[in-house]
Design an enzyme around this catalytic site. Structure first.
Site, PDB file in Angstrom:
ATOM      1  N   ASP A  67       0.832  -1.211   0.000  1.00  0.00           N
ATOM      2  CA  ASP A  67       0.000   0.000   0.000  1.00  0.00           C
ATOM      3  C   ASP A  67       0.867   1.261   0.000  1.00  0.00           C
ATOM      4  OD1 ASP A  67       0.983  -0.251   2.575  1.00  0.00           O
ATOM      5  OD2 ASP A  67      -0.967  -0.451   3.541  1.00  0.00           O
ATOM      6  N   ASN A 136      -7.549  -0.674  14.048  1.00  0.00           N
ATOM      7  CA  ASN A 136      -8.976  -0.828  13.728  1.00  0.00           C
ATOM      8  C   ASN A 136      -9.242  -2.119  12.944  1.00  0.00           C
ATOM      9  OD1 ASN A 136      -7.769  -0.256  11.335  1.00  0.00           O
ATOM     10  ND2 ASN A 136      -9.030   1.507  10.794  1.00  0.00           N
ATOM     11  N   HIS A 138      -7.646  -3.021  10.172  1.00  0.00           N
ATOM     12  CA  HIS A 138      -7.390  -2.946   8.725  1.00  0.00           C
ATOM     13  C   HIS A 138      -6.209  -3.821   8.324  1.00  0.00           C
ATOM     14  CE1 HIS A 138      -4.431   0.773   8.803  1.00  0.00           C
ATOM     15  NE2 HIS A 138      -3.828  -0.341   9.134  1.00  0.00           N
ATOM     16  N   GLU A 143      -9.892  -0.619   5.013  1.00  0.00           N
ATOM     17  CA  GLU A 143     -10.431  -0.091   6.260  1.00  0.00           C
ATOM     18  C   GLU A 143     -11.772  -0.767   6.591  1.00  0.00           C
ATOM     19  OE1 GLU A 143      -8.373   1.523   7.852  1.00  0.00           O
ATOM     20  OE2 GLU A 143      -7.705   3.400   6.965  1.00  0.00           O
TER      21      GLU A 143
HETATM   22  P1  PGA Z   1       2.342  -1.315  12.533  1.00  0.00           P
HETATM   23  O1  PGA Z   1       1.209  -1.065  11.434  1.00  0.00           O
HETATM   24  O2  PGA Z   1       3.065  -2.561  12.138  1.00  0.00           O
HETATM   25  O3  PGA Z   1       3.217  -0.091  12.441  1.00  0.00           O
HETATM   26  O4  PGA Z   1       1.647  -1.454  13.855  1.00  0.00           O
HETATM   27  C1  PGA Z   1       0.292  -2.056  11.141  1.00  0.00           C
HETATM   28  C2  PGA Z   1      -0.757  -1.581  10.172  1.00  0.00           C
HETATM   29  O5  PGA Z   1      -1.309  -0.492  10.336  1.00  0.00           O
HETATM   30  O6  PGA Z   1      -1.081  -2.337   9.253  1.00  0.00           O
END
Ligand code: PGA
Length: 244
Positions: A67, A136, A138, A143
């Protein structure tokens, strides 16, 4: 789906690195999608070290970036492109044709989605997708409420994602949209591996593994993946019922 709980983030990272290496060993022309974020950082460092130490042939594998923040240039240290270049692409000296990252700066975002989908399907689809999980639920920028039928798409970011996402940036950055592979990519990947670490991920891991399977928590889709691997540490597993 298989759940593996590790003592800590280091053990989890070793196992994740091993799985990525073994995938390339078994199929040198693997197509592998890499997430950005804090969680997979150590796994990628171990992965690149192992690849070189074990002299595994990686000239034929293809890296896909999961992404990107729309409107954030690749030279910004908070971009997913910068993260993957610094932590995987440059350490392995991957050739330009060996990887495909979303361009979050293009004026043709729909065209960028089509180009990414074509790039992946021309190479036979994803062999492995490595993902983290947002606070959340995602996956990538899929999302809560996203359609499970999408491939690459542009999406309005959830407020939690825009807020939590500031941690990647040196200065406060306006984060409103993301461009991301879709849940269909995850569902169709031959193997899907989700990594989660730390206490702050414990509530969302409980919802992911014990709540209703629904796109309100996109990560719950992992439970339907025939070859889904969920690697978490004790802290992220601390609220799971079976472990009480
Ligand atoms: P993080 O991000 O590994 O920095 O916790 C995870 C995400 O938002 O997919």
């Amino acid at each position: 789906m298989m759940l593996n709980v590790f003592d800590d983030h280091t053990d989890l990272s070793f196992q994740a690195a091993r799985i990525i290496c073994d995938q390339i060993k078994a199929k040198p022309d693997s197509v592998i999608c890499f997430a950005s974020g804090e969680t997979p950082l150590s796994a990628y460092s171990l992965f690149t070290t192992l690849m070189m130490a074990e002299q595994i042939d990686y000239e034929h594998f293809t890296l896909i970036g999961l992404d990107e923040w729309v409107g954030v240039p690749p030279e910004n240290h908070g971009s997913c492109a910068w993260f993957l270049r610094t932590n995987v692409i440059n350490p392995l000296n991957l050739l330009p044709g060996q990887y495909r990252l979303f361009d979050g700066m293009t004026s043709d975002l729909p065209g960028e989605c089509v180009a990414m989908d074509e790039f992946i399907s021309e190479r036979g689809g994803l062999d492995l997708i490595v993902v983290g999980i947002g606070m959340n639920g995602h996956i990538g920028f899929n999302e809560p409420g996203v359609s499970p039928d999408l491939y690459s798409h542009v999406i309005e970011l959830d407020e939690i994602t825009s807020t939590v996402g500031q941690k990647y940036f040196k200065e406060e950055t306006r984060l409103t949209k993301g461009i991301t592979l879709g849940i269909s990519h995850l569902r169709e990947a031959k193997t899907a591996m989700l990594l989660a670490s730390g206490e702050r991920k414990a509530p969302i891991m409980k919802a992911t593994l014990e709540g209703e399977i629904s796109m309100e928590v996109p990560a719950t889709i992992m439970r339907e993946h025939p070859n889904g691997l969920v690697l978490i540490d004790q802290k992220a597993a601390s609220l799971l019922t079976a472990r009480e």
